[in-house]
Motif scaffolding. Structure first.
Motif, PDB file in Angstrom:
ATOM      1  N   ALA A  94      43.558  29.513  -0.076  1.00  0.00           N
ATOM      2  CA  ALA A  94      42.551  30.042  -1.003  1.00  0.00           C
ATOM      3  C   ALA A  94      41.525  28.992  -1.425  1.00  0.00           C
ATOM      4  CB  ALA A  94      43.242  30.612  -2.235  1.00  0.00           C
ATOM      5  N   SER A  95      41.718  27.728  -1.037  1.00  0.00           N
ATOM      6  CA  SER A  95      40.700  26.729  -1.381  1.00  0.00           C
ATOM      7  C   SER A  95      39.364  27.086  -0.721  1.00  0.00           C
ATOM      8  CB  SER A  95      41.162  25.321  -0.994  1.00  0.00           C
ATOM      9  OG  SER A  95      41.715  25.340   0.298  1.00  0.00           O
ATOM     10  N   ILE A  96      39.399  27.901   0.333  1.00  0.00           N
ATOM     11  CA  ILE A  96      38.139  28.347   0.967  1.00  0.00           C
ATOM     12  C   ILE A  96      37.290  29.158  -0.018  1.00  0.00           C
ATOM     13  CG2 ILE A  96      39.151  30.466   1.959  1.00  0.00           C
ATOM     14  CD1 ILE A  96      36.564  28.347   3.772  1.00  0.00           C
ATOM     15  N   PHE A  97      37.960  29.774  -1.010  1.00  0.00           N
ATOM     16  CA  PHE A  97      37.238  30.607  -1.989  1.00  0.00           C
ATOM     17  C   PHE A  97      36.281  29.818  -2.879  1.00  0.00           C
ATOM     18  CE2 PHE A  97      40.906  33.848  -2.051  1.00  0.00           C
ATOM     19  CZ  PHE A  97      40.235  34.672  -1.155  1.00  0.00           C
ATOM     20  N   ILE A  98      36.423  28.489  -2.938  1.00  0.00           N
ATOM     21  CA  ILE A  98      35.508  27.759  -3.829  1.00  0.00           C
ATOM     22  C   ILE A  98      34.125  27.606  -3.198  1.00  0.00           C
ATOM     23  CG2 ILE A  98      37.400  26.522  -4.992  1.00  0.00           C
ATOM     24  CD1 ILE A  98      36.497  23.970  -3.483  1.00  0.00           C
ATOM     25  N   LEU A  99      34.083  27.801  -1.866  1.00  0.00           N
ATOM     26  CA  LEU A  99      32.814  27.569  -1.167  1.00  0.00           C
ATOM     27  C   LEU A  99      31.718  28.547  -1.604  1.00  0.00           C
ATOM     28  CD1 LEU A  99      32.145  25.361   0.774  1.00  0.00           C
ATOM     29  CD2 LEU A  99      32.760  26.846   2.678  1.00  0.00           C
ATOM     30  N   GLY A 100      32.025  29.839  -1.618  1.00  0.00           N
ATOM     31  CA  GLY A 100      31.034  30.855  -2.017  1.00  0.00           C
ATOM     32  C   GLY A 100      30.496  30.593  -3.421  1.00  0.00           C
ATOM     33  N   PRO A 101      31.379  30.480  -4.419  1.00  0.00           N
ATOM     34  CA  PRO A 101      30.906  30.240  -5.787  1.00  0.00           C
ATOM     35  C   PRO A 101      30.148  28.922  -5.947  1.00  0.00           C
ATOM     36  CG  PRO A 101      33.201  30.916  -5.795  1.00  0.00           C
ATOM     37  CD  PRO A 101      32.809  30.772  -4.367  1.00  0.00           C
ATOM     38  N   LEU A 102      30.611  27.847  -5.299  1.00  0.00           N
ATOM     39  CA  LEU A 102      29.903  26.564  -5.451  1.00  0.00           C
ATOM     40  C   LEU A 102      28.501  26.662  -4.864  1.00  0.00           C
ATOM     41  CD1 LEU A 102      32.615  23.806  -4.730  1.00  0.00           C
ATOM     42  CD2 LEU A 102      31.605  24.427  -6.943  1.00  0.00           C
ATOM     43  N   LEU A 103      28.389  27.361  -3.711  1.00  0.00           N
ATOM     44  CA  LEU A 103      27.070  27.487  -3.087  1.00  0.00           C
ATOM     45  C   LEU A 103      26.178  28.454  -3.862  1.00  0.00           C
ATOM     46  CD1 LEU A 103      28.233  27.340   0.602  1.00  0.00           C
ATOM     47  CD2 LEU A 103      26.662  25.721  -0.514  1.00  0.00           C
ATOM     48  N   ALA A 104      26.802  29.373  -4.610  1.00  0.00           N
ATOM     49  CA  ALA A 104      26.004  30.250  -5.472  1.00  0.00           C
ATOM     50  C   ALA A 104      25.334  29.411  -6.564  1.00  0.00           C
ATOM     51  CB  ALA A 104      26.902  31.326  -6.090  1.00  0.00           C
ATOM     52  N   ARG A 105      26.032  28.366  -6.997  1.00  0.00           N
ATOM     53  CA  ARG A 105      25.557  27.593  -8.150  1.00  0.00           C
ATOM     54  C   ARG A 105      24.839  26.296  -7.789  1.00  0.00           C
ATOM     55  NH1 ARG A 105      29.745  26.020 -12.925  1.00  0.00           N
ATOM     56  NH2 ARG A 105      28.268  24.648 -13.998  1.00  0.00           N
ATOM     57  N   PHE A 106      25.266  25.671  -6.695  1.00  0.00           N
ATOM     58  CA  PHE A 106      24.718  24.345  -6.340  1.00  0.00           C
ATOM     59  C   PHE A 106      24.086  24.368  -4.949  1.00  0.00           C
ATOM     60  CE2 PHE A 106      28.435  23.695  -9.094  1.00  0.00           C
ATOM     61  CZ  PHE A 106      27.844  23.028 -10.156  1.00  0.00           C
TER      62      PHE A 106
END
Ligand code: UD1
Length: 445
Positions: A94-106
């Motif tokens: 599930a660490s792959i799930f941080i990619l979408g949100p981080l790219l949404a913000r940064f």
């Protein structure tokens, strides 16, 4: 330190327990909390090791993420998109799930290739292709995935298969993008609907979750939320199968029967009685819905909250079960139902269509004396009424749960080793099973 379960099986189950929020809903929801600088409070959360690891990832990124009693509190105001350590990243897929949100913000984010459990290769190509369509440039350097973007632009993304994780990751990336993103051939799992509801509770705009086409209208920013995720349908299915195996009668509270349809249909065919009802009808049990076992029919409309199973411990085999994306039969209960069918006198067949390595538990079941064989994606089980106690080992999360519930149906003492696999998705499963009348204890080796 390794731990094992000592199970003294052969006791009928009896009692009532409440099901907590779903791990597979919480993992994307916790990740989605990275998209806002506001406070997020998630209710009724189990202390699963997969969740603890994801919270630690958020802390490593600079956020506050912690259990507060049975709730999870997250504040990601001070998060920055730094590279999370390889060891931590590879503890959970599930660490792959941080990619979408981080790219949404940064404007940039990098992660090590994620880890996971031992059930198959589990590619992430659909996540990558979708993010690229949104305007992210991605390159792989060794074990690191490096992502950069200027703006994220809403677009149409067609998924070649309805991947749950890719649908979720892309929903998150699109939540703060410019314009509308349409995900076609999206996964329809209940956890997708839950993620959409969570994003909406933060002030985002998502339509169509639960269908094959999801529309995400990007917003400028997201706010705060207090949210109670859906209950865990896989844990529910595990305990239903446990009762089918051990015999007896149990009630599970805080469930949504609609999400259990495929499992209930199979349980009815095995000769168990299954009733679903709501608080309202609880007083007048005459109103319980009687399920027509032979037709495999049940009526669930308006009846949520409780499920009761009564097992005669005289199970009938199932000629064919095939795992499918929702609303089909879930791959995540295939091992538990496989264990159940080892006790159903006669021939059953299971076809696993989602993961290539999900029969590892079968070799352990054979140690209990189960009569089965598998080749490729198909397993044939020649069930018998009684198996023998044995020492077995969990090889993965759901397979480990399957072995534990199998031991409940076997007279005498069995040992299940490597229970850390089970702890990824069940919080102290032994306590739940004890509350349901099982004799099981956790032992430190
Ligand atoms: C989620 C669940 C998992 C469940 C699975 C299927 C979570 C955290 N986990 O996993 O418990 O077993 O759904 O219901 O919700 N695939 C690719 N490329 C990709 C993505 C997936 O080839 O980019 C393949 C996988 O290898 C697998 C299949 O698609 O064979 C289904 O995977 P997917 O639906 O993505 O499952 P997960 O999100 O990993």
């Amino acid at each position: 330190m390794s731990e094992f379960f000592l199970v003294n099986g052969g006791k009928k189950l009896k009692g009532e327990i409440e099901i907590s929020s779903a791990k597979n809903a919480l993992l994307p929801i916790i990740s989605a909390s990275l998209m806002t600088s506001g406070d997020v409070l998630l209710k009724n959360c189990p202390r699963l090791t997969d969740l603890e690891n994801l919270l630690e990832i958020i802390r490593e990124l600079g956020g506050i993420a912690e259990f507060r009693g049975s709730d999870i509190f997250i504040n990601a105001k001070d998060v920055s998109p730094k590279l999370v350590s390889k060891e931590l990243t590879q503890k959970i897929r599930a660490s792959i799930f941080i990619l979408g949100p981080l790219l949404a913000r940064f404007k940039e984010a990098s992660i090590y290739m994620p880890g996971g459990c031992n059930i198959g290769t589990r590619g992430i190509d659909l996540h990558i292709v979708g993010l690229k369509k949104l305007g992210v440039s991605i390159k792989q350097e060794g074990e690191t995935i490096k992502c950069k973007r200027s703006g994220l632009q809403g677009t149409k993304i067609y998924l070649s298969l309805p991947s749950v994780g890719a649908t979720e990751n892309l929903m998150m990336a699109a939540a703060l993008a410019n314009g509308t993103t349409t995900i076609i051939n999206a996964a329809r799992e209940p956890e997708i609907i839950d993620l959409a509801n969570f994003i909406k509770s933060l002030g985002g705009k998502v339509l169509g979750a639960g269908t094959g086409t999801i529309y995400i209208h990007g917003v400028k920013e997201l706010g705060t939320a207090e949210y109670r995720p859906i209950s865990d349908r896989i844990i529910t299915g595990t305990y239903l199968a446990a009762c089918a195996i051990a015999g007896g009668e149990i009630t599970l509270k805080n469930i949504n029967s609609e999400y259990l349809s495929a499992m209930i249909k199979v349980l009815l065919q095995t000769n168990c009685e299954v009733l679903t009802y709501s608080d309202l009808s609880r007083e007048s049990r005459v109103n319980l819905i009687a399920h027509d076992r032979d037709a495999g029919y049940f009526h669930e409309k308006h009846y949520k909250n409780y499920i009761k199973i009564r097992s005669p411990r005289n199970l009938r085999p199932i000629s064919f079960i095939e795992t499918k994306p929702y609303p089909g039969f879930p791959t995540d209960v295939q091992p538990q139902f496989g264990a159940m069918l080892a006790f159903a006198k006669g021939a059953s067949v299971i076809k696993e269509t989602l993961f290539e390595n999900r029969f590892a538990y079968a070799d352990e079941l054979i140690k209990f004396g189960a009569n089965l064989s598998y080749k490729g994606q198909e397993m044939i089980i020649n069930g018998k009424k009684m198996l023998n106690p044995a020492k077995v080992a969990a090889k993965d999360l759901r397979g480990g749960a399957a072995l534990t519930i199998a031991a409940l149906g076997i007279d005498g003492e069995s040992i299940i080793e490597d229970v850390h696999h089970i702890d990824r998705g069940y919080y102290k499963i032994e306590n739940d099973l004890k509350a349901l009348g099982a004799e099981i204890k956790r032992v430190r080796a």
